[in-house]
Structures are given as C-alpha cells and as structure tokens.
Design a protein around this motif. Structure first.
Motif, mmCIF file in Angstrom:
data_model
loop_
_atom_site.group_PDB
_atom_site.id
_atom_site.type_symbol
_atom_site.label_atom_id
_atom_site.label_comp_id
_atom_site.label_asym_id
_atom_site.label_seq_id
_atom_site.Cartn_x
_atom_site.Cartn_y
_atom_site.Cartn_z
ATOM 1 N N UNK A 7 -5.237 -0.481 -5.816
ATOM 2 C CA UNK A 7 -3.766 -0.445 -5.839
ATOM 3 C C UNK A 7 -3.194 -1.419 -4.808
ATOM 4 N N UNK A 8 -3.814 -1.423 -3.642
ATOM 5 C CA UNK A 8 -3.299 -2.263 -2.561
ATOM 6 C C UNK A 8 -3.393 -3.757 -2.924
ATOM 7 N N UNK A 9 -4.481 -4.135 -3.588
ATOM 8 C CA UNK A 9 -4.639 -5.536 -3.998
ATOM 9 C C UNK A 9 -3.524 -5.948 -4.956
ATOM 10 N N UNK A 10 -3.239 -5.035 -5.868
ATOM 11 C CA UNK A 10 -2.178 -5.296 -6.847
ATOM 12 C C UNK A 10 -0.838 -5.492 -6.118
ATOM 13 N N UNK A 11 -0.581 -4.637 -5.142
ATOM 14 C CA UNK A 11 0.688 -4.707 -4.402
ATOM 15 C C UNK A 11 0.779 -6.014 -3.619
ATOM 16 N N UNK A 12 -0.324 -6.394 -2.991
ATOM 17 C CA UNK A 12 -0.334 -7.644 -2.218
ATOM 18 C C UNK A 12 0.019 -8.835 -3.112
ATOM 19 N N UNK A 13 -0.540 -8.817 -4.299
ATOM 20 C CA UNK A 13 -0.269 -9.914 -5.230
ATOM 21 C C UNK A 13 1.207 -9.940 -5.607
ATOM 22 N N UNK A 14 1.745 -8.734 -5.898
ATOM 23 C CA UNK A 14 3.157 -8.636 -6.283
ATOM 24 C C UNK A 14 4.072 -9.099 -5.158
ATOM 25 N N UNK A 15 3.689 -8.760 -3.912
ATOM 26 C CA UNK A 15 4.546 -9.104 -2.779
ATOM 27 C C UNK A 15 4.521 -10.599 -2.467
ATOM 28 N N UNK A 16 3.434 -11.262 -2.903
ATOM 29 C CA UNK A 16 3.335 -12.696 -2.651
ATOM 30 C C UNK A 16 2.407 -13.067 -1.516
ATOM 31 N N UNK A 17 1.499 -12.169 -1.143
ATOM 32 C CA UNK A 17 0.523 -12.509 -0.109
ATOM 33 C C UNK A 17 -0.583 -13.378 -0.711
ATOM 34 N N UNK A 18 -1.133 -14.253 0.108
ATOM 35 C CA UNK A 18 -2.194 -15.166 -0.342
ATOM 36 C C UNK A 18 -3.473 -14.363 -0.614
ATOM 37 N N UNK A 19 -4.143 -14.629 -1.708
ATOM 38 C CA UNK A 19 -5.407 -13.932 -2.046
ATOM 39 C C UNK A 19 -6.438 -14.115 -0.940
ATOM 40 N N UNK A 20 -7.267 -13.090 -0.726
ATOM 41 C CA UNK A 20 -8.322 -13.222 0.285
ATOM 42 C C UNK A 20 -9.464 -14.038 -0.257
ATOM 43 N N UNK A 56 -0.827 5.558 -3.732
ATOM 44 C CA UNK A 56 -2.064 4.762 -3.650
ATOM 45 C C UNK A 56 -3.010 5.040 -4.800
ATOM 46 N N UNK A 57 -2.990 6.274 -5.292
ATOM 47 C CA UNK A 57 -3.989 6.677 -6.291
ATOM 48 C C UNK A 57 -3.409 6.766 -7.690
ATOM 49 N N UNK A 58 -2.184 6.241 -7.882
ATOM 50 C CA UNK A 58 -1.540 6.307 -9.206
ATOM 51 C C UNK A 58 -1.553 7.752 -9.705
ATOM 52 N N UNK A 59 -1.134 8.632 -8.805
ATOM 53 C CA UNK A 59 -1.192 10.071 -9.043
ATOM 54 C C UNK A 59 -0.220 10.531 -10.133
ATOM 55 N N UNK A 60 -0.688 11.443 -10.981
ATOM 56 C CA UNK A 60 0.191 12.049 -11.989
ATOM 57 C C UNK A 60 0.837 13.326 -11.472
ATOM 58 N N UNK A 61 0.032 14.138 -10.759
ATOM 59 C CA UNK A 61 0.498 15.480 -10.428
ATOM 60 C C UNK A 61 0.206 15.817 -8.957
ATOM 61 N N UNK A 62 1.182 16.445 -8.298
ATOM 62 C CA UNK A 62 1.022 16.784 -6.882
ATOM 63 C C UNK A 62 1.266 18.284 -6.692
ATOM 64 N N UNK A 63 0.204 19.085 -6.618
ATOM 65 C CA UNK A 63 0.399 20.531 -6.425
ATOM 66 C C UNK A 63 0.709 20.872 -4.967
ATOM 67 N N UNK A 64 1.925 21.349 -4.730
ATOM 68 C CA UNK A 64 2.391 21.692 -3.374
ATOM 69 C C UNK A 64 3.306 22.908 -3.423
ATOM 70 N N UNK A 65 3.605 23.442 -2.241
ATOM 71 C CA UNK A 65 4.609 24.491 -2.118
ATOM 72 C C UNK A 65 6.003 23.881 -2.215
ATOM 73 N N UNK A 66 6.999 24.752 -2.356
ATOM 74 C CA UNK A 66 8.346 24.251 -2.640
ATOM 75 C C UNK A 66 8.965 23.498 -1.455
ATOM 76 N N UNK A 67 8.436 23.741 -0.240
ATOM 77 C CA UNK A 67 8.981 23.027 0.919
ATOM 78 C C UNK A 67 8.758 21.520 0.841
#
Ligand code: AMP
Ligand code: TRP
Length: 331
Positions: A318-331, A139-150
């Motif tokens: 991000x969600x607006x962009x995805x809706x457009x790509x999927x073919x949903x009608x603009x609000x 959702x946030x166009x994330x570059x880096x995700x700091x997490x444990x190895x699990x």
C-alpha cells in the motif's frame, strides 16, 4: 491472500484487557475470524500518548498478545503482531497528517477526555492519535473494523481522510466499515455505571479483567452499584441494572427482553450472582489457555515474528502505491 474480505482491529496495551474490551471487540474478532482475513495488532505506538514505564510496557505488550490468543484468536491463520514492528504505520500516519485538519482533530471526544485527564501532558501525539488509527486501518485495505462504540467517531474520521485522499489521487484506499456489536458495545463501570468500563480505572472494582479469577469476579459483581427500586428492568435511570443486563445478554447471545424475562421476579442478589457465573464460565477457558501459553514463549515469538513479516509485506504494498501517487521518486 484469497478473496476473503479484510478485518483490522487493535487494542492499546495500557491497563489490562477488560470485559468491556472483550464484549466490545475481542469476542467479535473471534467470531468473525473464520470468514475474513484478519489482522489483529497490539497497538503499542498508540500507548505512548500517555507516559509508560518501559519494563512494564514490554511485559504488558507480551501479555496482551497472549490474551488475544487465549481468547481464541488463531495466531497462525490470522496476522497477529505488534504495531511497532511494522514501520509503515508511522510512515502512513505522517502522510495522512497532511490530509487531516486541526478542526477535525479538535472535535474528537477522546482527545477532549484524555487531555482533561492528563492536563500536564497534552502532547501532539494525543492530538494526532486518530490519524495513526486511520493509518492502521487504511494500510491493509481493510473492509471491516470490529470495535466498541467509543471508536465510532475515530472510524468516521478515518473514512473522511480516506475519501479526501482518494478524491485527489484516485482510488488508493478502500473505505472501511465499522462492526459494532448490538449488546456489549459500551460496557459500563461496575462502580459508576454512568461511565465506560475503563482498563485504566484506578478503582479495580470498576472493571473485570479477562484474567480475573472466579472469586474476584464474584466479589466485583456482588459490589456492583445498582439502585434501590429492586426491579430487574431495562429503562432509563437504571444504569447499573441496564449494564448487568447488557453484559448478560452479550454473553448469552440473547436479547435484553429475553434476559429481563429470565430474571423476572428475582432479587438483585441472585441476579448479580447469575451474571457473575455467566462471566466466570465465559472467561474460564481464556484463563486456562493463557496459563498454558505462558509456558510457551517460543511459540508466541514465532507468532508475532511471522505476523509482523506478513503485515510488513501487505503494508509496504500500500505504501509503495501511495508514494507513487504522491510523486516520490521510485527506489
Ligand atoms: P482501548 O481499550 O481503548 O484500546 O479499546 C480497545 C477496543 O475495546 C476498542 O474496540 C474499544 O471500542 C473497545 N472497548 C473499550 N472499552 C470498552 C467498553 N467499556 N465497552 C465496550 N467496548 C470497549
Ligand atoms: N483507538 C483504538 C482504541 O483506543 C485502538 C486502535 C488503534 C484501533 N488503532 C486501531 C482499533 C485500528 C481499531 C482499528 O480503542
């Protein structure tokens, strides 16, 4: 936002935040926050894959957010918020569900673990949980995700889903990378050093809460399970000692070899005390800051309200962009 890269990470509000969460994730969030635009969420939507008591959950969510801040996360510079306050997480999760295969999800080791532990409640949420995690990140166009190895397997799945989606619709998502620490990526239980330190371990001696007081920390390390050969060395079969050496090295920012040298010739008793003291000193400011924050609920509310507002803005782009790509009608 400026041109800094983006970090997203989160912790589920279950049990209590442990030394494992701290060394695997939180400490790195704090270290990285100056150089990135950071988004840190208390991922409360994730927590209901296991039944939660509503009163307890509400309290715990607040406490977790305050612990993020107490560890040194700057809640004004970064976005700090509750996942349930940004509905885009659930929306994108649904969409990504349709681009994720059953086979992929059934290979997730956390699903296998949790479904065997909660055999009476193997709900669909437990199964699709990694898709919600992918949505959080993408959702946030994330570059880096700091997490444990699990979380490595979940992150890989996230990248696979993003690439699959991009393959169909063009460049929609940034492909994120994990940031997994060298030491502390997998802190083990003090009572059973062959299994991960878990925040919901019914045996409280197995984990250190980052809010434990000095005496409790000393007592838990004293009881930590080791072995009987009496040598402070890092090698296979010495899980208890390996774990203590990793904890110490992660806190002091030194290599395992340096730690081994430092303790050469000492007995386990002294070694455990020294590890305990290092942990106590590391966590002392966290507890002090937490107590101070507890008196300032209005400030906390301001942080998470503002955080959700900013997160909502970014996520809906991000969600607006995805809706457009999927073919949903603009609000
Ligand atoms: P969770 O407790 O599952 O919500 O995990 C929150 C974060 O802490 C994730 O980045 C995990 O990878 C990390 N984490 C959880 N347990 C440990 C552990 N025992 N050692 C290192 N990192 C951990
Ligand atoms: N699944 C993670 C865990 O159990 C928590 C989490 C949820 C997370 N969403 C995330 C971590 C996004 C990093 C990024 O530890």
């Amino acid at each position: 936002m400026d041109d800094k890269k983006i970090i997203f990470s989160g912790i589920q509000p279950t049990g209590c935040i442990t030394l494992g969460n701290y060394l695997g994730a939180l400490k790195n969030w704090v270290n990285l926050q100056k150089d990135y635009n950071c988004i840190f969420s208390v991922v409360d939507l994730h927590s209901i894959t296991v039944r939660q008591d509503p009163t307890e959950l509400r309290k715990r969510c607040m406490s977790f957010l305050m612990q993020y801040l107490a560890c040194g996360i700057d809640g004004e510079e970064n976005i700090v918020y509750f996942q349930s306050h940004v509905s885009a997480h659930a929306e994108l999760s649904w969409i990504l569900n349709c681009y994720t295969y059953m086979g992929e999800l059934s290979r997730m080791t956390q699903f296998k673990d949790k479904s065997s532990k909660h055999a009476d409640n193997i709900n669909a949420g437990l199964f699709t949980y990694p898709v919600l995690m992918a949505a959080d990140i993408l959702l946030y166009q994330t570059d880096l995700v700091p997490v444990g190895i699990d979380q490595k397997q979940h992150l890989e799945l996230c990248c696979d889903i993003a690439k699959r989606f991009n393959g169909v619709y063009g460049d929609v998502f940034k492909i994120p990378q994990g940031y997994i620490p060298k030491e502390g990526a997998r802190v083990m239980s003090l009572q059973d050093p062959t299994s991960k330190m878990s925040k919901s371990d019914p045996n409280v001696n197995g984990f250190i809460s980052i809010l434990d007081d000095a005496d409790t920390i000393r007592r838990k390390f004293k009881r930590a399970v080791t072995d009987s050969d009496g040598e402070i060395a890092y090698r296979e079969g010495k899980d208890g000692i390996n774990n203590l050496l990793s904890i110490y090295s992660a806190i002091t920012n030194q290599t395992i070899d340096e730690s081994v040298n430092e303790f050469a010739g000492l007995g386990y008793g002294v070694f455990k005390e020294r590890v305990a003291e290092a942990v106590i000193e590391e966590l002392r400011p966290v507890r002090e800051k937490y107590d101070e924050l507890s008196k300032n609920k209005d400030y906390i509310k301001q942080i998470y309200t503002e955080g959700a507002k900013r997160a909502n803005y970014l996520a809906s782009k991000t969600l607006r962009k995805i809706h457009r790509k999927l073919g949903y009608v603009d609000r």
